[in-house]
Design an enzyme around this catalytic site. Structure first.
Site, short mmCIF file in Angstrom:
data_model
loop_
_atom_site.label_atom_id
_atom_site.label_comp_id
_atom_site.label_asym_id
_atom_site.label_seq_id
_atom_site.Cartn_x
_atom_site.Cartn_y
_atom_site.Cartn_z
N GLY A 109 62.40 131.03 87.29
CA GLY A 109 63.00 131.80 88.37
C GLY A 109 62.87 133.30 88.19
N LEU A 123 61.51 135.28 90.42
CA LEU A 123 60.08 135.27 90.66
C LEU A 123 59.54 136.66 90.99
CD1 LEU A 123 59.97 132.02 92.83
CD2 LEU A 123 59.74 132.25 90.34
N HIS A 124 58.32 136.90 90.51
CA HIS A 124 57.66 138.19 90.76
C HIS A 124 56.21 137.93 91.19
CE1 HIS A 124 55.85 137.45 86.85
NE2 HIS A 124 57.04 137.46 86.27
N GLU A 125 55.41 138.99 91.23
CA GLU A 125 54.03 138.87 91.73
C GLU A 125 53.19 137.91 90.89
OE1 GLU A 125 52.56 140.27 94.42
OE2 GLU A 125 54.49 141.06 95.05
N HIS A 145 54.29 135.09 89.44
CA HIS A 145 54.61 133.75 89.96
C HIS A 145 53.99 133.54 91.33
CE1 HIS A 145 58.22 134.59 87.30
NE2 HIS A 145 57.76 133.46 86.79
N LYS A 179 49.55 135.29 80.92
CA LYS A 179 50.39 136.20 80.13
C LYS A 179 51.04 135.44 78.97
CE LYS A 179 54.48 137.72 81.39
NZ LYS A 179 55.33 137.47 80.19
#
Length: 285
Positions: A31, A33-35, A37, A149
């Site tokens: 969770g 969430l960012h770019e 994800h 990553k």
């Protein structure tokens, strides 16, 4: 888009899709969430008929002094992003749904989990493999998507799937970075403005390492020294590790000339203040 916290409901929905001949992509996340994800979800959307995103902050992959309690959470924001991309189902269980009070079965691995993050977080990958294995049983997708990553995690999951004969394709997706080079991470939210600026030392140091390799340097000790020297100039940074390993085995190498045409992983973990950040690059030799 549907949000479910129940294992049976989620499994039944995925099985129904599979009965209809539809392909299913899974994006496992914790969770916030960012770019990064988002790129995984977009890849899953392109390559499958249906997409499931799991959102679960997994307690058993955190050590006793790590940030489980403070790990950022925002289901409403996450759900809005998922819906904008066209995700079909969010699986968002609570801890009690995933782990019975007497839970005692774990998935573990020798070899790949001993180096890099496994050294400083000795129970981390056991927790990762266990929860991912559970997710693969709950959501029998055709493909599951993971970011580069977390490169060691990607290698571990790929080997777990091979070793346990799990019928699922594991898709690795590139690192997504901020405009200034910082790798996207949910933990970036922990950084104050000064630390956020200091965190750029991770991508700068890796660029120095890659530059050395491209210029012909093959001695790993020298490449690691150059990376470490860059990090050492940042007063807020403290090195956890700087390592270069065979990506397929996560085993240290001493001379890139002996890599035999395989892929090497140059990986670093650095504390910026109290926040531990990771970054890497993978290069074919």
């Amino acid at each position: 888009m549907k949000i479910s916290g129940k294992i049976k409901e989620t499994r039944d929905q995925v099985k129904e899709w599979k009965k209809q001949g539809l392909t299913v992509g899974l994006v496992p996340t914790m969770g916030y969430l960012h770019e990064g994800h988002k790129s995984l979800m977009e890849a899953a959307k392109r390559e499958n008929d249906k997409v499931v995103v799991s959102i679960f902050v997994n307690p058993i992959q955190f050590g006793p002094n790590e940030d489980f309690a403070s790990y950022p959470r925002d289901l409403d924001k996450d759900a809005a992003l998922c819906e904008s991309i066209g995700v079909d189902l969010i699986f968002h269980p609570d801890t009690e749904e995933m782990y019975d009070p007497d839970f005692s079965a774990y998935v573990d691995m020798e070899g790949l989990t001993k180096e890099l993050c496994g050294k400083s977080r000795p129970t981390h990958f056991r927790g990762v493999q266990t929860v991912v294995s559970k997710l693969f049983h709950i959501i029998p997708a055709d493909r599951a998507y993971f970011g580069q990553k977390d490169a060691q995690q990607l290698a571990v999951i790929k080997k777990m799937v091979r070793d346990l004969s799990i019928d699922m394709e594991i898709v690795g997706c590139p690192i997504i970075r901020e405009e200034d080079g910082l790798a996207k991470s949910s933990r970036n939210t922990y950084l104050n403005p000064e630390e956020r600026q200091a965190a750029l030392v991770l991508s700068r140091s890796l660029a120095e390492g890659k530059k050395a390799i491209e210029a012909g340097e093959r001695q790993v000790s020298e490449i690691k020294r150059r990376i470490s020297d860059v990090i050492g100039k940042e007063k807020l940074a403290k090195i956890d590790y700087v390592e270069i390993v065979d990506f397929s085995k996560i085993e240290p190498v001493a001379d890139l000339g002996a890599a035999g045409g395989g892929e090497i992983l140059c990986a670093i973990a650095v504390f910026i203040g109290k926040t531990r950040l990771i970054d890497n690059f993978i290069m074919k030799m």
